[in-house]
Design a protein around this motif. Sequence first.
Motif, mmCIF file in Angstrom:
data_model
loop_
_atom_site.group_PDB
_atom_site.id
_atom_site.type_symbol
_atom_site.label_atom_id
_atom_site.label_comp_id
_atom_site.label_asym_id
_atom_site.label_seq_id
_atom_site.Cartn_x
_atom_site.Cartn_y
_atom_site.Cartn_z
ATOM 1 N N CYS A 1 -11.072 29.684 -14.470
ATOM 2 C CA CYS A 1 -11.301 28.241 -14.261
ATOM 3 C C CYS A 1 -12.343 27.989 -13.177
ATOM 4 O O CYS A 1 -12.416 28.709 -12.200
ATOM 5 C CB CYS A 1 -10.014 27.561 -13.793
ATOM 6 S SG CYS A 1 -8.620 27.808 -14.852
ATOM 7 N N ALA A 2 -13.062 26.899 -13.353
ATOM 8 C CA ALA A 2 -13.912 26.369 -12.286
ATOM 9 C C ALA A 2 -13.015 25.535 -11.366
ATOM 10 O O ALA A 2 -11.976 25.034 -11.804
ATOM 11 C CB ALA A 2 -15.014 25.509 -12.873
ATOM 12 N N PRO A 3 -13.374 25.369 -10.097
ATOM 13 C CA PRO A 3 -12.543 24.579 -9.188
ATOM 14 C C PRO A 3 -12.250 23.161 -9.690
ATOM 15 O O PRO A 3 -11.161 22.631 -9.476
ATOM 16 C CB PRO A 3 -13.360 24.553 -7.890
ATOM 17 C CG PRO A 3 -14.141 25.825 -7.935
ATOM 18 C CD PRO A 3 -14.488 26.014 -9.397
ATOM 19 N N ALA A 4 -13.169 22.543 -10.397
ATOM 20 C CA ALA A 4 -12.964 21.179 -10.898
ATOM 21 C C ALA A 4 -11.932 21.113 -12.018
ATOM 22 O O ALA A 4 -11.472 20.034 -12.379
ATOM 23 C CB ALA A 4 -14.290 20.614 -11.384
ATOM 24 N N PHE A 5 -11.541 22.261 -12.557
ATOM 25 C CA PHE A 5 -10.593 22.276 -13.672
ATOM 26 C C PHE A 5 -9.232 21.711 -13.279
ATOM 27 O O PHE A 5 -8.555 21.110 -14.124
ATOM 28 C CB PHE A 5 -10.434 23.703 -14.218
ATOM 29 C CG PHE A 5 -9.460 23.796 -15.365
ATOM 30 C CD1 PHE A 5 -9.811 23.347 -16.619
ATOM 31 C CD2 PHE A 5 -8.192 24.314 -15.172
ATOM 32 C CE1 PHE A 5 -8.915 23.420 -17.677
ATOM 33 C CE2 PHE A 5 -7.289 24.389 -16.217
ATOM 34 C CZ PHE A 5 -7.660 23.942 -17.476
ATOM 35 N N GLU A 6 -8.822 21.873 -12.047
ATOM 36 C CA GLU A 6 -7.509 21.365 -11.622
ATOM 37 C C GLU A 6 -7.387 19.861 -11.869
ATOM 38 O O GLU A 6 -6.347 19.387 -12.322
ATOM 39 C CB GLU A 6 -7.249 21.679 -10.148
ATOM 40 C CG GLU A 6 -6.870 23.119 -9.902
ATOM 41 C CD GLU A 6 -6.431 23.358 -8.483
ATOM 42 O OE1 GLU A 6 -5.230 23.160 -8.201
ATOM 43 O OE2 GLU A 6 -7.284 23.744 -7.668
ATOM 44 N N ALA A 7 -8.432 19.116 -11.596
ATOM 45 C CA ALA A 7 -8.402 17.674 -11.839
ATOM 46 C C ALA A 7 -8.336 17.366 -13.331
ATOM 47 O O ALA A 7 -7.618 16.466 -13.760
ATOM 48 C CB ALA A 7 -9.626 17.012 -11.205
ATOM 49 N N GLU A 8 -9.071 18.128 -14.130
ATOM 50 C CA GLU A 8 -9.034 17.952 -15.587
ATOM 51 C C GLU A 8 -7.637 18.261 -16.131
ATOM 52 O O GLU A 8 -7.132 17.556 -17.008
ATOM 53 C CB GLU A 8 -10.066 18.865 -16.261
ATOM 54 C CG GLU A 8 -11.489 18.530 -15.924
ATOM 55 C CD GLU A 8 -11.951 17.229 -16.559
ATOM 56 O OE1 GLU A 8 -11.454 16.865 -17.634
ATOM 57 O OE2 GLU A 8 -12.824 16.574 -15.956
ATOM 58 N N HIS B 1 -13.067 23.509 -22.004
ATOM 59 C CA HIS B 1 -13.478 24.077 -20.717
ATOM 60 C C HIS B 1 -13.711 25.585 -20.744
ATOM 61 O O HIS B 1 -14.077 26.162 -19.723
ATOM 62 C CB HIS B 1 -12.441 23.733 -19.645
ATOM 63 C CG HIS B 1 -12.300 22.265 -19.433
ATOM 64 N ND1 HIS B 1 -13.214 21.526 -18.720
ATOM 65 C CD2 HIS B 1 -11.368 21.382 -19.877
ATOM 66 C CE1 HIS B 1 -12.843 20.255 -18.717
ATOM 67 N NE2 HIS B 1 -11.729 20.142 -19.416
ATOM 68 N N GLN C 1 -5.188 15.402 -15.400
ATOM 69 C CA GLN C 1 -5.385 14.299 -16.337
ATOM 70 C C GLN C 1 -4.804 14.628 -17.703
ATOM 71 O O GLN C 1 -4.197 13.766 -18.353
ATOM 72 C CB GLN C 1 -6.871 13.958 -16.456
ATOM 73 C CG GLN C 1 -7.447 13.319 -15.218
ATOM 74 C CD GLN C 1 -8.928 13.030 -15.347
ATOM 75 O OE1 GLN C 1 -9.577 13.407 -16.319
ATOM 76 N NE2 GLN C 1 -9.485 12.367 -14.349
#
Length: 95
Positions: A58-65, A32, A68
């Motif tokens: 980080c991009a906002p979608a990084f939290e979900a990554e 990432h 996981q």
Amino acid sequence: MDLYIYYRVAEAQAAALLPQVQVMQAALGTRHGVQCALKRRPDAKEGLQTWMEVYGGCAPAFEAELAQAVLAAGLAAHIDGARHTEVFVDIAPCA
């Protein structure tokens, strides 16, 4: 944005947890393009250390990554209680 995640680790679990977090962060950093760091408070209290994972840029979608990756790495087995996440963003300079 930058993520700061802190949690407690029993001193007896620290040696097992450390390589798991390091491998996870290395993979996340490569995949990432985020800057990763792992820190802990210098002193333990009642046999517990406080650790902090830092993810910069980080991009906002990084939290979900990240969520996981934490599940896949099995970190919960070595952590005492919950992981607490704080999000910070840069302050825009004054015009």
